[in-house]
Write a protein that holds these residues in place. Structure first.
Motif, PDB file in Angstrom:
ATOM      1  N   SER A  60      80.208  11.899 -21.474  1.00  0.00           N
ATOM      2  CA  SER A  60      79.557  12.207 -20.198  1.00  0.00           C
ATOM      3  C   SER A  60      80.291  11.606 -19.012  1.00  0.00           C
ATOM      4  O   SER A  60      79.985  11.939 -17.869  1.00  0.00           O
ATOM      5  CB  SER A  60      78.106  11.709 -20.216  1.00  0.00           C
ATOM      6  OG  SER A  60      78.059  10.293 -20.283  1.00  0.00           O
ATOM      7  N   TYR A  61      81.269  10.746 -19.278  1.00  0.00           N
ATOM      8  CA  TYR A  61      81.981  10.076 -18.193  1.00  0.00           C
ATOM      9  C   TYR A  61      83.346  10.690 -17.903  1.00  0.00           C
ATOM     10  O   TYR A  61      84.105  10.145 -17.096  1.00  0.00           O
ATOM     11  CB  TYR A  61      82.133   8.581 -18.512  1.00  0.00           C
ATOM     12  CG  TYR A  61      80.804   7.880 -18.659  1.00  0.00           C
ATOM     13  CD1 TYR A  61      79.920   7.808 -17.590  1.00  0.00           C
ATOM     14  CD2 TYR A  61      80.421   7.309 -19.864  1.00  0.00           C
ATOM     15  CE1 TYR A  61      78.698   7.176 -17.712  1.00  0.00           C
ATOM     16  CE2 TYR A  61      79.201   6.674 -20.004  1.00  0.00           C
ATOM     17  CZ  TYR A  61      78.343   6.606 -18.922  1.00  0.00           C
ATOM     18  OH  TYR A  61      77.126   5.981 -19.049  1.00  0.00           O
ATOM     19  N   TRP A  62      83.671  11.799 -18.561  1.00  0.00           N
ATOM     20  CA  TRP A  62      84.918  12.517 -18.285  1.00  0.00           C
ATOM     21  C   TRP A  62      84.626  13.965 -17.933  1.00  0.00           C
ATOM     22  O   TRP A  62      83.642  14.543 -18.410  1.00  0.00           O
ATOM     23  CB  TRP A  62      85.848  12.476 -19.500  1.00  0.00           C
ATOM     24  CG  TRP A  62      86.710  11.247 -19.591  1.00  0.00           C
ATOM     25  CD1 TRP A  62      87.895  11.019 -18.975  1.00  0.00           C
ATOM     26  CD2 TRP A  62      86.436  10.063 -20.350  1.00  0.00           C
ATOM     27  NE1 TRP A  62      88.381   9.776 -19.302  1.00  0.00           N
ATOM     28  CE2 TRP A  62      87.513   9.164 -20.148  1.00  0.00           C
ATOM     29  CE3 TRP A  62      85.393   9.667 -21.190  1.00  0.00           C
ATOM     30  CZ2 TRP A  62      87.586   7.913 -20.742  1.00  0.00           C
ATOM     31  CZ3 TRP A  62      85.458   8.415 -21.780  1.00  0.00           C
ATOM     32  CH2 TRP A  62      86.533   7.549 -21.559  1.00  0.00           C
ATOM     33  N   ALA A  63      85.500  14.535 -17.124  1.00  0.00           N
ATOM     34  CA  ALA A  63      85.312  15.935 -16.736  1.00  0.00           C
ATOM     35  C   ALA A  63      85.634  16.892 -17.867  1.00  0.00           C
ATOM     36  O   ALA A  63      85.041  17.968 -17.971  1.00  0.00           O
ATOM     37  CB  ALA A  63      86.188  16.255 -15.520  1.00  0.00           C
ATOM     38  N   PHE A  64      86.582  16.539 -18.687  1.00  0.00           N
ATOM     39  CA  PHE A  64      86.973  17.399 -19.807  1.00  0.00           C
ATOM     40  C   PHE A  64      86.575  16.733 -21.119  1.00  0.00           C
ATOM     41  O   PHE A  64      86.778  15.522 -21.282  1.00  0.00           O
ATOM     42  CB  PHE A  64      88.486  17.653 -19.798  1.00  0.00           C
ATOM     43  CG  PHE A  64      88.939  18.603 -20.875  1.00  0.00           C
ATOM     44  CD1 PHE A  64      88.903  19.971 -20.651  1.00  0.00           C
ATOM     45  CD2 PHE A  64      89.366  18.136 -22.115  1.00  0.00           C
ATOM     46  CE1 PHE A  64      89.309  20.850 -21.651  1.00  0.00           C
ATOM     47  CE2 PHE A  64      89.757  18.999 -23.105  1.00  0.00           C
ATOM     48  CZ  PHE A  64      89.725  20.365 -22.870  1.00  0.00           C
ATOM     49  N   LYS A  67      80.255  18.318 -20.168  1.00  0.00           N
ATOM     50  CA  LYS A  67      79.012  18.135 -20.927  1.00  0.00           C
ATOM     51  C   LYS A  67      78.586  19.435 -21.595  1.00  0.00           C
ATOM     52  O   LYS A  67      78.092  19.448 -22.732  1.00  0.00           O
ATOM     53  CB  LYS A  67      77.903  17.636 -19.998  1.00  0.00           C
ATOM     54  CG  LYS A  67      78.167  16.278 -19.384  1.00  0.00           C
ATOM     55  CD  LYS A  67      77.090  15.931 -18.360  1.00  0.00           C
ATOM     56  CE  LYS A  67      77.466  14.684 -17.582  1.00  0.00           C
ATOM     57  NZ  LYS A  67      76.524  14.410 -16.480  1.00  0.00           N
ATOM     58  N   ARG A  68      78.777  20.573 -20.893  1.00  0.00           N
ATOM     59  CA  ARG A  68      78.349  21.856 -21.448  1.00  0.00           C
ATOM     60  C   ARG A  68      79.125  22.211 -22.710  1.00  0.00           C
ATOM     61  O   ARG A  68      78.539  22.577 -23.734  1.00  0.00           O
ATOM     62  CB  ARG A  68      78.536  22.955 -20.394  1.00  0.00           C
ATOM     63  CG  ARG A  68      78.149  24.356 -20.887  1.00  0.00           C
ATOM     64  CD  ARG A  68      78.438  25.395 -19.818  1.00  0.00           C
ATOM     65  NE  ARG A  68      79.840  25.410 -19.449  1.00  0.00           N
ATOM     66  CZ  ARG A  68      80.788  26.018 -20.172  1.00  0.00           C
ATOM     67  NH1 ARG A  68      80.488  26.631 -21.319  1.00  0.00           N
ATOM     68  NH2 ARG A  68      82.040  25.999 -19.760  1.00  0.00           N
ATOM     69  N   VAL A  69      80.447  22.072 -22.659  1.00  0.00           N
ATOM     70  CA  VAL A  69      81.267  22.428 -23.818  1.00  0.00           C
ATOM     71  C   VAL A  69      81.000  21.468 -24.975  1.00  0.00           C
ATOM     72  O   VAL A  69      80.906  21.893 -26.137  1.00  0.00           O
ATOM     73  CB  VAL A  69      82.764  22.405 -23.437  1.00  0.00           C
ATOM     74  CG1 VAL A  69      83.642  22.571 -24.674  1.00  0.00           C
ATOM     75  CG2 VAL A  69      83.066  23.499 -22.423  1.00  0.00           C
ATOM     76  N   PHE A  70      80.850  20.185 -24.674  1.00  0.00           N
ATOM     77  CA  PHE A  70      80.587  19.237 -25.753  1.00  0.00           C
ATOM     78  C   PHE A  70      79.221  19.504 -26.378  1.00  0.00           C
ATOM     79  O   PHE A  70      79.041  19.369 -27.598  1.00  0.00           O
ATOM     80  CB  PHE A  70      80.659  17.817 -25.231  1.00  0.00           C
ATOM     81  CG  PHE A  70      80.652  16.776 -26.324  1.00  0.00           C
ATOM     82  CD1 PHE A  70      81.768  16.571 -27.112  1.00  0.00           C
ATOM     83  CD2 PHE A  70      79.518  16.040 -26.584  1.00  0.00           C
ATOM     84  CE1 PHE A  70      81.762  15.625 -28.133  1.00  0.00           C
ATOM     85  CE2 PHE A  70      79.495  15.090 -27.597  1.00  0.00           C
ATOM     86  CZ  PHE A  70      80.622  14.886 -28.374  1.00  0.00           C
ATOM     87  N   GLU A 145      72.935  22.988 -12.128  1.00  0.00           N
ATOM     88  CA  GLU A 145      73.480  22.574 -10.830  1.00  0.00           C
ATOM     89  C   GLU A 145      74.876  21.989 -10.987  1.00  0.00           C
ATOM     90  O   GLU A 145      75.759  22.227 -10.155  1.00  0.00           O
ATOM     91  CB  GLU A 145      72.544  21.547 -10.191  1.00  0.00           C
ATOM     92  CG  GLU A 145      71.217  22.113  -9.715  1.00  0.00           C
ATOM     93  CD  GLU A 145      70.274  21.033  -9.232  1.00  0.00           C
ATOM     94  OE1 GLU A 145      69.552  21.262  -8.250  1.00  0.00           O
ATOM     95  OE2 GLU A 145      70.262  19.941  -9.863  1.00  0.00           O
ATOM     96  N   GLU A 146      75.083  21.207 -12.045  1.00  0.00           N
ATOM     97  CA  GLU A 146      76.397  20.613 -12.273  1.00  0.00           C
ATOM     98  C   GLU A 146      77.441  21.682 -12.540  1.00  0.00           C
ATOM     99  O   GLU A 146      78.560  21.627 -12.006  1.00  0.00           O
ATOM    100  CB  GLU A 146      76.314  19.639 -13.443  1.00  0.00           C
ATOM    101  CG  GLU A 146      77.592  18.877 -13.687  1.00  0.00           C
ATOM    102  CD  GLU A 146      77.454  17.844 -14.787  1.00  0.00           C
ATOM    103  OE1 GLU A 146      78.474  17.525 -15.438  1.00  0.00           O
ATOM    104  OE2 GLU A 146      76.323  17.345 -14.992  1.00  0.00           O
ATOM    105  N   ASP A 166      88.914  17.911 -10.837  1.00  0.00           N
ATOM    106  CA  ASP A 166      87.663  18.330 -11.456  1.00  0.00           C
ATOM    107  C   ASP A 166      86.639  17.244 -11.166  1.00  0.00           C
ATOM    108  O   ASP A 166      86.983  16.175 -10.639  1.00  0.00           O
ATOM    109  CB  ASP A 166      87.858  18.527 -12.961  1.00  0.00           C
ATOM    110  CG  ASP A 166      86.821  19.477 -13.564  1.00  0.00           C
ATOM    111  OD1 ASP A 166      85.778  19.704 -12.904  1.00  0.00           O
ATOM    112  OD2 ASP A 166      87.050  19.968 -14.684  1.00  0.00           O
ATOM    113  N   ILE A 167      85.382  17.496 -11.511  1.00  0.00           N
ATOM    114  CA  ILE A 167      84.324  16.549 -11.165  1.00  0.00           C
ATOM    115  C   ILE A 167      83.637  16.004 -12.410  1.00  0.00           C
ATOM    116  O   ILE A 167      83.581  16.650 -13.450  1.00  0.00           O
ATOM    117  CB  ILE A 167      83.277  17.181 -10.230  1.00  0.00           C
ATOM    118  CG1 ILE A 167      82.585  18.364 -10.936  1.00  0.00           C
ATOM    119  CG2 ILE A 167      83.915  17.591  -8.921  1.00  0.00           C
ATOM    120  CD1 ILE A 167      81.344  18.834 -10.201  1.00  0.00           C
ATOM    121  N   VAL A 168      83.124  14.783 -12.272  1.00  0.00           N
ATOM    122  CA  VAL A 168      82.272  14.145 -13.269  1.00  0.00           C
ATOM    123  C   VAL A 168      80.985  13.777 -12.551  1.00  0.00           C
ATOM    124  O   VAL A 168      81.031  13.093 -11.523  1.00  0.00           O
ATOM    125  CB  VAL A 168      82.907  12.864 -13.846  1.00  0.00           C
ATOM    126  CG1 VAL A 168      82.053  12.304 -14.969  1.00  0.00           C
ATOM    127  CG2 VAL A 168      84.318  13.113 -14.310  1.00  0.00           C
TER     128      VAL A 168
END
Length: 929
Positions: A60-64, A67-70, A145-146, A166-168
């Motif tokens: 959850s602390y990285w952009a890649f 969260k959705r893909v993981f 929203e994210e 990218d964003i986190v």
């Protein structure tokens, strides 16, 4: 198998994340294999769930991969669709390992098989043309929203942009602190208005990452949490750009806290484009390398050369039939960029007004200095520049006797008197530690009682030492300024340039503490604290002053601090690339002109532009990825120590010295004996670094080798370098030092462990094949190296002929005139040679032997004798016990070069006559007054 318990013994979240993905892909592959039996399947499923338990919060602390893909990957696993899960997990792992996600945002969408970890030329060009970073958004958002925000950010990307990001998104105060410490891709943080204080699931990680939130953030209004969070992140990662987006009180926040903490403050949602552009501009400011860019542009310009550099533009090589291999080896760009300040087109190091001036200003920003100066001939020259600019003949400098020789020679050049300080000895390892604060205070107080404190101008200490001992810089400066408020400090941080990149190290650097003290002295709270404290002190009681922590008077104390960095030793720069950093409140008023003159004296008019460009780029690396590199350096050092500690063969022959071995109990208020603990892992590290008078840099790994029966020099040359190609700098009689730096890799650590295992096995085989007589010799050698180390001698004293003058006959100070003794040794008629045996007889008979030269054994590399110093019987015993071949200033066939008795008598008579005249003048001046 990696699981959540791993963090109890490891600090490296990054390393475990990498290993967890390897294990995840492997276990999913097992489960996708239909041949696996039910019993093995159950075991693999258990391992897989443990791995996911660790990765779910961490990802959850990285952009890649996002969260959705993981979450999608977890759903495939939950549904036991292991074939699809394996394909997705492999693609994620490949992208993470190869870094392809940095320049290909569709890396998970393509159906093609991912490339191997070897980067292609096109991938390298893509990565270099638009460097990638991540922005931390602190806000409560739903997954929808994210995702919408991420799509909006990606849609703004343009091929003309210098970077892509990218964003986190994290939801709380504590999550933001965790992300700031574990996500090395971050370059900016956007703190939005209103978010909860506590992390939902990750409170235990705060302790593992040494995050200490002192204030009760739950009780703070949400509108105040953003400013407080900004302060905490700025303390941990000062290089990050901070932005605040708030719905209320934007003008009030901007006028009070905004200019101090945040680069920009935005009101609500009104400025999306401005925020995007501000983020890109802020990163661009740190990425910019003005001198490197100017030099690169210059190398592409057509020129007609008629100046004194045949090598410039490669002409002397291109026109040659015999030295073309030089260009093949180095490449033509090196020579295309060769030029001179006098030829125009680029800046001058001696009087910079363009790109070099800006490059030095950026370096000052990166290292927390008021002013920074580049040097192209090493920190030896930097040290001489600072000493020459701050002291003059007749001044007194308190200096660690074991400091680098450039300081000793700098004092010779200036004519200042040296008051040598003794570091605490580590006899069992043939090395010194550092100078205790009680000894520094004692020395200052002796000058005060002698009436010569006004002549003491500078304290010169090495931080950190070659062996990794680090001072409590704040405490040293506080207590010294309490005794002499205008004292100047020079911290030789040749081996500590990397420290400003990391929050644990930064708290013990010269520049950080100079800024901290200057701010502290201005506060009303400190003034009140000092007013209460001073009433408890008797300034005539030296014992109380030595045993009490002293506080300087804020109305009198001046913060004047200099540090020198061998940038090339611990950061990225070409050999001899160094910096001088200055945080001096009185620089403009008292030191600038003298400093510039000293800089002109020692700086070449033909400065190497390639070295200067590397300093500029090295500064960029510090600001863009310094935290990541130093954190990995620290973790690799911990891993190396832990591996040797637990290896059944290695721990019989070797052990790395712990903090308890390097730093005596009296200087460890924390009580921490080892930075590693079986139960707590490395949690003791932060405790010790925040409390103790001295701490040990774990990346200086000193290996005790006495049990193998080889001295350090033999082990270095015969085993490490000649047999296995491992290069090291320093050895002592029974230790070797491994320096883990930002260029060290996990593969290098693995190779070192492999080599140590081979050496240990070889030793076991040799011992097993020894006869009983040979074994006795071997055991005697081991005993000599482990139990019979010669005691390290303290500084004896300067001879009366060269000793400093005290206005109080009852007080004898430590200072001496090494310049006078140094140049007196040039006269052959003033000196004679005496060998070790003759010296022992002479000392026993009562003669004072006085060294005419510096005598420096390698190892350990510190001066046993300086010009004008009395040779003691302890020094003779130490010299006799040394088994090193290289001793500068001592010729085995002749012995010590000493002053003749006639010379000493002549100098002493002249000195006493001069002092009598001076005392007579002082008496007359007093009568006249």
């Amino acid at each position: 198998m990696t699981n959540t318990n791993s963090l109890s013994q490891h600090r490296s979240v990054w390393e475990i994340r990498s290993d967890s993905w390897i294990n995840l892909v492997e276990d999913i592959g097992y489960l996708a294999d239909l041949q696996i039996n039910n019993q093995d399947r159950a075991k693999v499923l258990t391992r897989l769930r443990l791995t996911l338990d660790f990765l779910i919060p961490i990802e959850s602390y990285w952009a890649f991969p996002s969260k959705r893909v993981f979450a999608e990957l977890c759903q495939y696993i939950e549904r036991e669709d292991f074939t699809t899960a394996r394909q997705l997990a492999r693609r994620i792992h490949r992208a993470l390992s190869a870094g392809t996600y940095r320049h290909d945002n569709k890396v998970l969408q393509s159906e093609r098989e991912l490339p191997s970890h070897i980067e292609t030329t096109s991938e390298q060009q893509a990565r270099l043309s638009q460097p990638y970073f991540e922005v931390l958004i602190v806000d409560e958002m739903s997954p929808a929203e994210e995702d919408a925000l991420r799509r909006r950010v990606i849609s703004k990307r343009c091929s003309d942009d210098p970077f892509i990001f990218d964003i986190v998104v994290v939801p709380s105060f504590e999550d933001a602190l965790i992300a700031s410490l574990i996500n090395f891709n971050l370059q900016a943080v956007v703190i939005r208005h209103g978010f909860p204080a506590r992390s939902v699931n990750h409170v235990d990680m705060l302790e593992r990452l040494f995050i200490d939130v002192d204030q009760d953030i739950e009780s703070l209004p949400e509108m105040e949490r953003g400013t407080l969070l900004g302060r905490h992140i700025a303390k941990l990662r000062p290089e990050l750009d901070l932005y605040l987006v708030t719905d209320a009180g934007v003008e009030n926040i901007a006028s009070h806290a905004g200019s101090e903490i945040f680069k920009r403050i935005f009101f609500g949602e009104e400025d999306h484009i401005e925020l995007y552009n501000a983020i890109m501009k802020g990163v661009g400011e740190r990425y910019r390398t003005p001198f490197f860019n100017a030099l690169r542009d210059y190398s592409k310009q057509p020129t007609g050369m008629f100046h004194a550099l045949p090598l410039a533009r490669g002409k002397a090589i291109l026109n040659s039939n015999w030295i073309g291999d030089l260009a093949q080896f180095y490449g033509m760009n090196l020579f295309m960029a060769e030029t001179s300040a006098t030829s125009g087109g680029l800046d001058s190091l001696l009087e910079p007004v363009g790109p070099l001036k800006h490059a030095q200003e950026y370096a000052a920003r990166a290292f927390g200095a008021k002013r920074t100066f580049f040097a192209t001939n090493g920190t030896s020259t930097c040290n001489k520049i600072v000493v020459q600019s701050l002291v003059r003949e007749g001044d007194i400098v308190l200096v660690d006797r074991n400091c680098h020789k450039s300081h000793h020679y700098g004092l010779v050049l200036t004519g200042a008197s040296a008051a040598y300080l003794d570091s605490y000895p580590l006899n069992e390892y043939s090395m010194y530690g550092a100078v205790p604060i009680w000894h520094i205070k004692q020395t200052l107080l002796s000058f005060k009682r002698a009436g010569t404190l006004d002549r003491v101008k500078l304290v010169l200490l090495t931080n950190c030492t070659f062996d990794g001992v680090v001072y409590d810089v704040e405490r040293v400066m506080m207590e010294c300024l309490a005794i002499k408020p205008d004292l100047i400090f020079l911290w030789d941080e040749a081996w500590f340039a990397f420290a400003s990149c990391h929050p644990i190290y930064r708290q013990r650097t010269a520049m950080a503490n100079a800024a901290k003290l200057a701010e502290r002295f201005k506060t009303p709270e400190y003034a009140r604290e000092y007013a209460e404290w001073k009433d408890s002190i008797d300034w005539e009681d030296d014992q109380q002053l030595i045993n009490t922590r002293l506080m300087p008077d804020p109305a009198l104390a001046r913060v004047r601090v200099y540090s020198t960095h061998s940038t090339h030793k611990t950061l990225t720069a070409l050999r001899q690339g160094s910096m001088i950093h200055i945080w001096d409140q009185d620089f403009k008023e008292k030191s600038e002109e003298a400093f510039i003159e000293a800089y002109m004296t020692h700086t070449s008019t033909s400065a190497n532009y390639q070295i200067l460009a590397s300093l500029d780029v090295g500064r960029r690396q510090v600001e863009m990825e310094g935290y990541q590199l130093v954190q990995r350096q620290l973790e690799l050092a911990m891993s190396l120590r832990e591996q040797v500690m637990h290896h059944p063969l290695l721990k019989r022959h070797f052990h790395f010295l712990r903090v308890g071995n390097i730093i005596p109990t009296a200087y460890r208020e924390s009580g921490v004996n080892s930075y590693f603990d079986e139960g707590k892992g490395w949690a003791n590290l932060e405790k010790a670094w925040s409390m103790d008078e001295f701490v040990m840099d774990p990346t200086r790994a000193t290996l005790m080798i006495g049990m193998v029966g080889m001295d350090g020099d033999t082990f270095k040359n015969t085993e490490l370098m000649n047999k296995y190609g491992i290069q090291i700098n320093k050895t002592s009689r029974n230790t070797v030092l491994f320096i883990i730096n930002i260029g060290t890799t996990r593969s290098a650590i693995a190779y070192l462990i492999e080599v140590l295992v081979k050496i240990a096995r070889d030793v076991d085989r040799r011992v097993a094949d020894m006869s009983s007589a040979e074994r006795r010799i071997h055991l005697k050698r081991v005993n000599s190296l482990t139990q019979e180390q010669p005691p390290l001698p303290d500084f004896s004293a300067f001879h009366r002929a060269f000793r400093g003058q005290s206005l109080n006959p009852a007080i004898q100070t430590r200072d001496g005139n090494i310049r006078q003794a140094f140049f007196l040794s040039y006269e052959d008629s003033s000196c004679e040679y005496i060998d070790m045996q003759e010296a022992a007889v002479a000392i026993a008979s009562g003669r004072e032997l006085v060294s005419a030269l510096f005598v420096i054994p390698y190892p350990p590399g510190f001066p046993i004798l300086v010009p004008g110093q009395v040779i003691s019987s302890e020094i003779l015993k130490f010299m006799a016990a040394l088994d090193v071949k290289e001793i500068h200033g001592f010729r085995p066939e002749l012995g010590f070069r000493v002053f003749t008795q006639e010379t000493l008598d002549r100098v002493l008579h002249a000195k006493e006559s001069f002092e009598s005249i001076m005392q007579y003048q002082q008496i007359n001046n007093l009568r006249a007054g």
